[in-house]
Design an enzyme around this catalytic site. Structure first.
Site, PDB file in Angstrom:
ATOM      1  CG  ASP A 107      -7.841   4.400  -0.625  1.00 34.38           C
ATOM      2  OD1 ASP A 107      -7.766   3.162  -0.596  1.00 34.38           O
ATOM      3  OD2 ASP A 107      -6.987   5.145   0.344  1.00 34.38           O
ATOM      4  CG  ASP A 114      -2.353   0.669   0.938  1.00 33.53           C
ATOM      5  OD1 ASP A 114      -2.423   1.682  -0.152  1.00 33.53           O
ATOM      6  OD2 ASP A 114      -3.254   0.356   1.676  1.00 33.53           O
ATOM      7  CD  GLU A 150      -0.025   6.457  -3.049  1.00 32.29           C
ATOM      8  OE1 GLU A 150      -0.150   6.847  -2.070  1.00 32.29           O
ATOM      9  OE2 GLU A 150       0.151   5.202  -3.219  1.00 32.29           O
TER      10      GLU A 150
END
Length: 819
Positions: free
Chosen positions: A477, A404, A407
């Site tokens: 998300d 997760d 980025e």
């Protein structure tokens, strides 16, 4: 001897010609030209007959900047080049294309070998010196191009703009939560362009020009590739940046997840319930905070006492023939072992990241900051440390990784944050490559550890070349709305067209607060408005490379939506079972992705480029080369609900004013209709009824809540697998082969050991199948290859859409079936 008079003009031209000749230098792979008018050097470097690199840099640097590409893995191959100077032009021709460089202004244009123009630069490159200390000596770099007015282009990553063609768009490209900008596009004309820069980049297209402008660069640097069609361009991009490894068979089964399972007992309870209900399941996902508090963020250990025996948990999951992946992040809390080791070596960044607070309260408390910091994934030492600590989970038998925030999360970003030094320069300079480096570090280390277990990574962010690292990228998300569902189709298709074939989204959307009566009370699963959306998302997810249910604010397990015999429950079950029945087709397609550079999710222009009606179609696609998928993406039974949750800031829990109000009675047994366009150039069959249609028309399809419109193109051979509870429960020893007559066709059934890398050394089998439409004959060819445990003998039941059926025994030798 005759005397020749040379005037002033003639002398000038002669001298200019000599100077110009001196400015053109042949190189082993192309040519270098000093463009005096533009005060820059231009180099044309062929990597293959169909891939060429164009580099331009200011004349103050006599040699091309020493730049190691993070995305490109291809080493230039010896290429035969026909070199010719024609007036102001230098013309370089290979067997696949022609590149013409103008010596006067330095512009480059690309044509095919028949001189049909593909793409041309517009004007000279721009080099604006960066004044900041962190990027001193570099430039803001820009190059513009000219596209034809009606030309459609695709790619640029995972975008949430809902568009298929990316013409007339402006996008700020870099990895984020719900969007992953990738500096690559391809054209319906059969070429692709990869702008090889890792700093934040502005892409702009309007009626005047198409351009890339990056914040940091030593040069303009891009690759032009000609593939002839979309598949060809994808193949060239993967040749340039890396091929796609095989995933284990089990990863193509159904995945259950949520934010979050909070104990060992809960995880095992979910798995046991699926097995009790006899609903197929292969993967379960452990989300965050299994490590305890935020100060222990991403400790890569089970420190929460509710996971009282992690080894026992993994052993029980495996004993029940399921698999687990676990979330790991790009950041660490200050009390963790990885943090301390990385911090000692100066390998942690100082900008604000998630989670901001040390306490799990909302809003985050600034007086109790978590101290969580992102690690320098650009550093090989840091990546070694990351894997060293990850082995604690790997040694338990963890089956894969949910990476997760790759980025990574960057909260309240300030300009000075981008000055942060990394192993490869300023964070600004290499910003977009962070997910590539982070994911690549885990893949490379696991591959170096063993070849007996395939790497599987689920990650939130991606960049060019990441397809080589065994990862599936999901769209972040996103909110639970019909509009969001609609956007996932072109998002996945455009991502695929960058060369990255593995995409999925949170089935049902991540944030669904507007469907709940109260925060995290689970009421959404009893809300008919959400039930309808969820079912349609499950049906879409069944035709993604990964089928994974996930989200917050309500659990998403099938039994939360009702019970067997009820329309919503039955519709979810039907979609899951449909997915499992297609596993032989899906796994064989995965081999085509790895071995033939194909794609799972295929924009209709990939297979039907001659039909201009599909060039910008954003709500249908091919799954593999046989099945057309037309998801229901508009509410038919309930009103659509507007979004209130924020995808970018996330965790916006103040949405009470927009809850779905009151209760409603909905009859999900009624029939509805949906419009479906069938591309021209082939005959189509309804997957459910076998009804036959000519292509090139829009039809009205009667629908029900448990049905997704599917159509199969004539000439297809689709293998149907057994009814199973998990992917490898039963051998494929009695497959049904559905033959869709009307055109000649072929299919290759692929099998291997399903979860190791022995296929790389030839341990696999292929069974070729061909359909001759004129003679109505299916030929099952001789089996090619072998592997340990392969089926020596099996049956195939061959069925045609008109009802003919024959069962044959197959022992690896050629069999002909006349129908």
């Amino acid at each position: 001897m005759r005397k020749v008079k040379v005037g002033i003009t003639g002398i000038f031209l002669l001298i200019s010609g000599l100077l110009m000749a001196q400015n053109v230098n042949r190189t082993p792979q192309g040519v270098k030209v000093n463009v005096a008018e533009g005060n820059f050097n231009a180099e044309v470097i062929f990597y293959s007959p169909s891939i060429v690199r164009i580099v331009k840099y200011p004349s103050v640097k006599d040699q091309m900047p020493d730049k190691e590409s993070l995305s490109v893995t291809l080493v230039p191959e010896q290429t035969k080049i026909d070199f010719k100077e024609q007036g102001d032009d230098v013309r370089l021709k290979t067997s696949d294309m022609i590149v013409t460089l103008n010596k006067t202004d330095g512009t480059v244009r690309f044509t095919d070998t028949k001189n049909n123009e593909l793409l041309a630069e517009k004007g000279t490159p721009s080099f604006y010196p960066n004044k900041g200390k962190a990027d001193k000596g570099t430039y803001k770099v820009r190059q513009a191009f000219m596209l034809e007015k009606e030309e459609a282009i695709y790619g640029l990553g995972i975008l949430q703009n809902g568009k298929m063609s990316q013409r007339n768009q402006r996008k700020y490209l870099m990895p984020g939560n719900v969007e992953d900008g990738i500096t690559f596009f391809q054209s319906v004309k059969g070429y692709g362009l990869f702008w090889d820069n890792y700093s934040p980049t502005n892409f702009a297209d309007d009626e005047n020009e198409t351009s890339f402008e990056s914040e940091v660069g030593d040069c303009t640097d891009y690759y032009f590739m000609y593939g002839g069609d979309a598949d060809g361009v994808v193949a060239q991009m993967r040749t340039l940046t890396g091929q796609v490894p095989m995933f284990p068979l089990w990863t193509y089964g159904y995945w259950q997840s949520k934010e979050r399972y909070k104990s060992q007992n809960e995880v095992l309870g979910v798995l046991n319930k699926y097995r009790e209900l006899q609903i197929p399941l292969d993967g379960i996902v452990q989300d965050w905070q299994y490590w305890g508090s935020n100060y222990l963020w991403n400790a890569m250990e089970f420190l929460d006492g509710n996971y009282y025996n992690p080894q026992q948990m993994l052993d029980e999951i495996h004993a029940k023939n399921a698999h687990m992946i676990i979330t790991i992040w790009s950041s660490f809390g200050p009390q963790t072992k990885p943090y301390k080791e990385l911090n000692e070596k100066g390998l942690l960044f100082n900008f604000r990241t998630w989670p901001l607070a040390g306490t799990d309260t909302w809003p985050p408390r600034e007086d109790y900051l978590s101290g969580v910091r992102v690690y320098d994934a650009y550093s090989p030492v840091a990546r070694d440390i990351y894997w060293k600590h990850l082995t604690r989970l790997y040694d338990l038998g963890m089956d894969g990784w949910w990476m997760d925030s790759t980025e990574p999360d960057h909260l309240d970003a300030k300009p000075e944050d981008f000055d942060t030094p990394t192993y490869l320069g300023s964070f600004r300079k290499v910003r977009s490559a962070y997910p590539l480096m982070a994911v690549g570090g885990v893949y490379d280390h696991q591959r170096a550890t063993t070849s007996d277990k395939r790497v599987f990574i689920l990650t939130r962010s991606g960049f060019a070349g990441q397809q080589r690292y065994g990862c599936n990228v999901w769209s972040g998300d996103i909110v639970s709305t019909w509009e969001s569902l609609r956007k996932q189709i072109p998002a996945g298709l455009n991502f695929t067209l960058t060369g990255n074939p593995n995409f999925n989204s949170d089935i049902g959307g991540f944030f669904l607060g507007h469907y709940n009566k109260g925060w995290n009370d689970g009421s959404a699963t009893k809300n008919p408005s959400y039930q309808e959306l969820y079912v349609r998302w499950v049906q879409f997810g069944a035709f993604n490379p990964m089928m994974r249910s996930h989200g917050t604010e309500a659990p998403r397990e099938i039994y939360q939506f009702g019970k067997k015999g009820e329309p919503i429950y039955d519709a979810i079950e039907k979609a899951i079972r449909l997915r499992y029945s297609l596993l032989p087709y899906i796994y064989s397609t995965s081999w085509q992705v790895t071995n033939k550079q194909s794609s799972f999710m295929r924009a209709l222009m990939m297979d039907f480029a001659d039909d201009k009606k599909v060039w910008d179609m954003n709500d249908e696609y091919m799954f593999g080369k046989s099945i057309l998928v037309a998801p229901i993406v508009e509410a038919q039974y309930t009103p659509e609900v507007a979004a209130t949750a924020s995808e970018e800031t996330g965790w916006d829990r103040d949405d009470n004013k927009n809850k779905s109000k009151g209760s409603m009675t909905v009859d999900f047994t009624t029939k509805k209709t949906a419009k479906v366009y069938l591309p021209a150039g082939t005959v189509w069959y309804d997957f459910w009824t076998n009804e036959k249609y000519d292509g090139g028309q829009e039809i009205s399809r009667e629908t029900t809540i448990d049905m997704i419109p599917l159509y199969v193109r004539a000439g297809s051979i689709v293998p149907i697998g057994p009814d199973v509870q998990y992917a490898t429960e039963k051998n494929w020893d009695n497959l049904e082969l559905k033959v869709y007559a009307g055109a000649n066709g072929s299919f290759t059934l692929y099998e291997d050991e399903f979860d190791n890398y022995n296929y790389e050394s030839g341990a696999y089998t292929e069974i070729p199948m061909t359909w001759n439409n004129a003679s109505r004959t299916l030929t099952i060819g001789a089996r090619k290859g072998k592997y340990n445990g392969m089926l020596e003998k099996r049956q195939f039941t061959v069925k045609t859409v008109d009802g003919n059926s024959k069962t044959v025994t197959y022992t690896g030798k050629k069999v002909t079936v006349k129908l």
